[in-house]
Design a protein around this motif. Sequence first.
Motif, PDB file in Angstrom:
ATOM      1  N   CYS A 265      32.574  33.711  46.787  1.00  0.00           N
ATOM      2  CA  CYS A 265      31.925  34.058  48.061  1.00  0.00           C
ATOM      3  C   CYS A 265      30.798  35.078  47.898  1.00  0.00           C
ATOM      4  CB  CYS A 265      32.956  34.583  49.060  1.00  0.00           C
ATOM      5  SG  CYS A 265      33.653  36.183  48.624  1.00  0.00           S
ATOM      6  N   LEU A 266      30.576  35.584  46.680  1.00  0.00           N
ATOM      7  CA  LEU A 266      29.520  36.536  46.335  1.00  0.00           C
ATOM      8  C   LEU A 266      29.608  37.861  47.094  1.00  0.00           C
ATOM      9  CD1 LEU A 266      26.498  34.085  46.067  1.00  0.00           C
ATOM     10  CD2 LEU A 266      27.942  34.962  44.231  1.00  0.00           C
ATOM     11  N   SER A 267      30.787  38.241  47.547  1.00  0.00           N
ATOM     12  CA  SER A 267      30.948  39.541  48.202  1.00  0.00           C
ATOM     13  C   SER A 267      31.287  40.603  47.155  1.00  0.00           C
ATOM     14  CB  SER A 267      32.041  39.470  49.269  1.00  0.00           C
ATOM     15  OG  SER A 267      33.279  39.153  48.661  1.00  0.00           O
ATOM     16  N   GLU A 268      30.987  41.866  47.481  1.00  0.00           N
ATOM     17  CA  GLU A 268      31.265  42.983  46.583  1.00  0.00           C
ATOM     18  C   GLU A 268      32.751  43.306  46.634  1.00  0.00           C
ATOM     19  OE1 GLU A 268      29.168  45.207  44.695  1.00  0.00           O
ATOM     20  OE2 GLU A 268      27.579  43.730  44.934  1.00  0.00           O
ATOM     21  N   ILE A 269      33.377  43.372  45.446  1.00  0.00           N
ATOM     22  CA  ILE A 269      34.792  43.725  45.370  1.00  0.00           C
ATOM     23  C   ILE A 269      34.985  44.733  44.243  1.00  0.00           C
ATOM     24  CG2 ILE A 269      35.639  41.551  46.328  1.00  0.00           C
ATOM     25  CD1 ILE A 269      36.114  40.614  43.475  1.00  0.00           C
ATOM     26  N   HIS A 270      36.118  45.409  44.232  1.00  0.00           N
ATOM     27  CA  HIS A 270      36.405  46.398  43.187  1.00  0.00           C
ATOM     28  C   HIS A 270      36.465  45.700  41.840  1.00  0.00           C
ATOM     29  CE1 HIS A 270      38.565  49.479  40.906  1.00  0.00           C
ATOM     30  NE2 HIS A 270      38.006  50.329  41.779  1.00  0.00           N
ATOM     31  N   ILE A 271      36.054  46.419  40.798  1.00  0.00           N
ATOM     32  CA  ILE A 271      35.952  45.861  39.447  1.00  0.00           C
ATOM     33  C   ILE A 271      37.301  45.398  38.902  1.00  0.00           C
ATOM     34  CG2 ILE A 271      36.200  48.038  38.183  1.00  0.00           C
ATOM     35  CD1 ILE A 271      33.568  45.557  37.236  1.00  0.00           C
ATOM     36  N   ASP A 272      38.411  46.063  39.330  1.00  0.00           N
ATOM     37  CA  ASP A 272      39.728  45.726  38.812  1.00  0.00           C
ATOM     38  C   ASP A 272      40.461  44.684  39.667  1.00  0.00           C
ATOM     39  OD1 ASP A 272      39.391  47.529  36.728  1.00  0.00           O
ATOM     40  OD2 ASP A 272      40.205  49.204  37.899  1.00  0.00           O
TER      41      ASP A 272
ATOM     42  N   VAL B 245      41.960  41.360  41.153  1.00  0.00           N
ATOM     43  CA  VAL B 245      42.313  40.056  40.580  1.00  0.00           C
ATOM     44  C   VAL B 245      42.290  38.968  41.648  1.00  0.00           C
ATOM     45  CG1 VAL B 245      43.633  40.946  38.639  1.00  0.00           C
ATOM     46  CG2 VAL B 245      44.766  40.587  40.823  1.00  0.00           C
ATOM     47  N   LYS B 246      42.186  39.393  42.904  1.00  0.00           N
ATOM     48  CA  LYS B 246      42.100  38.450  44.014  1.00  0.00           C
ATOM     49  C   LYS B 246      41.044  38.968  44.972  1.00  0.00           C
ATOM     50  CE  LYS B 246      45.752  35.747  45.922  1.00  0.00           C
ATOM     51  NZ  LYS B 246      45.816  34.609  45.400  1.00  0.00           N
ATOM     52  N   CYS B 247      40.143  38.114  45.434  1.00  0.00           N
ATOM     53  CA  CYS B 247      39.088  38.511  46.361  1.00  0.00           C
ATOM     54  C   CYS B 247      39.696  38.757  47.736  1.00  0.00           C
ATOM     55  CB  CYS B 247      38.014  37.431  46.440  1.00  0.00           C
ATOM     56  SG  CYS B 247      36.713  37.817  47.627  1.00  0.00           S
ATOM     57  N   PRO B 248      39.460  39.948  48.339  1.00  0.00           N
ATOM     58  CA  PRO B 248      40.028  40.209  49.663  1.00  0.00           C
ATOM     59  C   PRO B 248      39.325  39.428  50.772  1.00  0.00           C
ATOM     60  CG  PRO B 248      38.696  42.067  48.966  1.00  0.00           C
ATOM     61  CD  PRO B 248      38.741  41.100  47.822  1.00  0.00           C
ATOM     62  N   ASN B 249      38.157  38.888  50.488  1.00  0.00           N
ATOM     63  CA  ASN B 249      37.416  38.155  51.522  1.00  0.00           C
ATOM     64  C   ASN B 249      37.751  36.667  51.551  1.00  0.00           C
ATOM     65  OD1 ASN B 249      35.941  40.500  52.316  1.00  0.00           O
ATOM     66  ND2 ASN B 249      34.741  40.267  50.447  1.00  0.00           N
ATOM     67  N   CYS B 250      37.696  36.015  50.395  1.00  0.00           N
ATOM     68  CA  CYS B 250      37.956  34.568  50.371  1.00  0.00           C
ATOM     69  C   CYS B 250      39.308  34.227  49.754  1.00  0.00           C
ATOM     70  CB  CYS B 250      36.838  33.849  49.627  1.00  0.00           C
ATOM     71  SG  CYS B 250      36.763  34.191  47.863  1.00  0.00           S
ATOM     72  N   THR B 251      40.044  35.222  49.315  1.00  0.00           N
ATOM     73  CA  THR B 251      41.380  35.116  48.715  1.00  0.00           C
ATOM     74  C   THR B 251      41.410  34.232  47.469  1.00  0.00           C
ATOM     75  OG1 THR B 251      42.118  33.290  50.118  1.00  0.00           O
ATOM     76  CG2 THR B 251      42.524  35.552  50.922  1.00  0.00           C
TER      77      THR B 251
END
Length: 145
Positions: free
Chosen positions: A119-126, A128-134
């Motif tokens: 989804c190309l959203s900014e997430i924390h470097i560590d 393991v699962k994207c909080p936006n697109c899961t």
Amino acid sequence: MKKFLEEFKQFALRGNVMDLAVGVIIGAAFQNIVTALTEDIINPIINCIGKTEIGGSIQIFNTGQYISYGDFITSVINFVIMAFVIFMLMKGINKIMSIGKKEEITEPEKPVTKKCPYCLSEIHIDAVKCPNCTSDLSVSAEAEE
């Protein structure tokens, strides 16, 4: 009283105070050189160019009091020369002092975020699962390797 004298001795013999004393003595001696330069060399040159006497004075209302504008001009010239020389000395000393110091090289900061490949959203470097697109990022990381 003994403690007071001990503190005074410690203060008076500290390096900064001794440096200041040496600076004042050298400054006073240097002022004589600048005064001689101004009165014996600069003032005669100005007198020749302007055909006027710098050492002049003006009498105030027949009172016997004089305004010595020539002495004032000489003092201003002395001050300008002293200020310029001190400026140049401090500039040189600061240059010499900075030679031994190395500038700190800072390493670039490590990134604290990354982009989700789905989804190309900014997430924390560590993460393991994207909080936006899961999306499961550990699977995509293994596929990239």
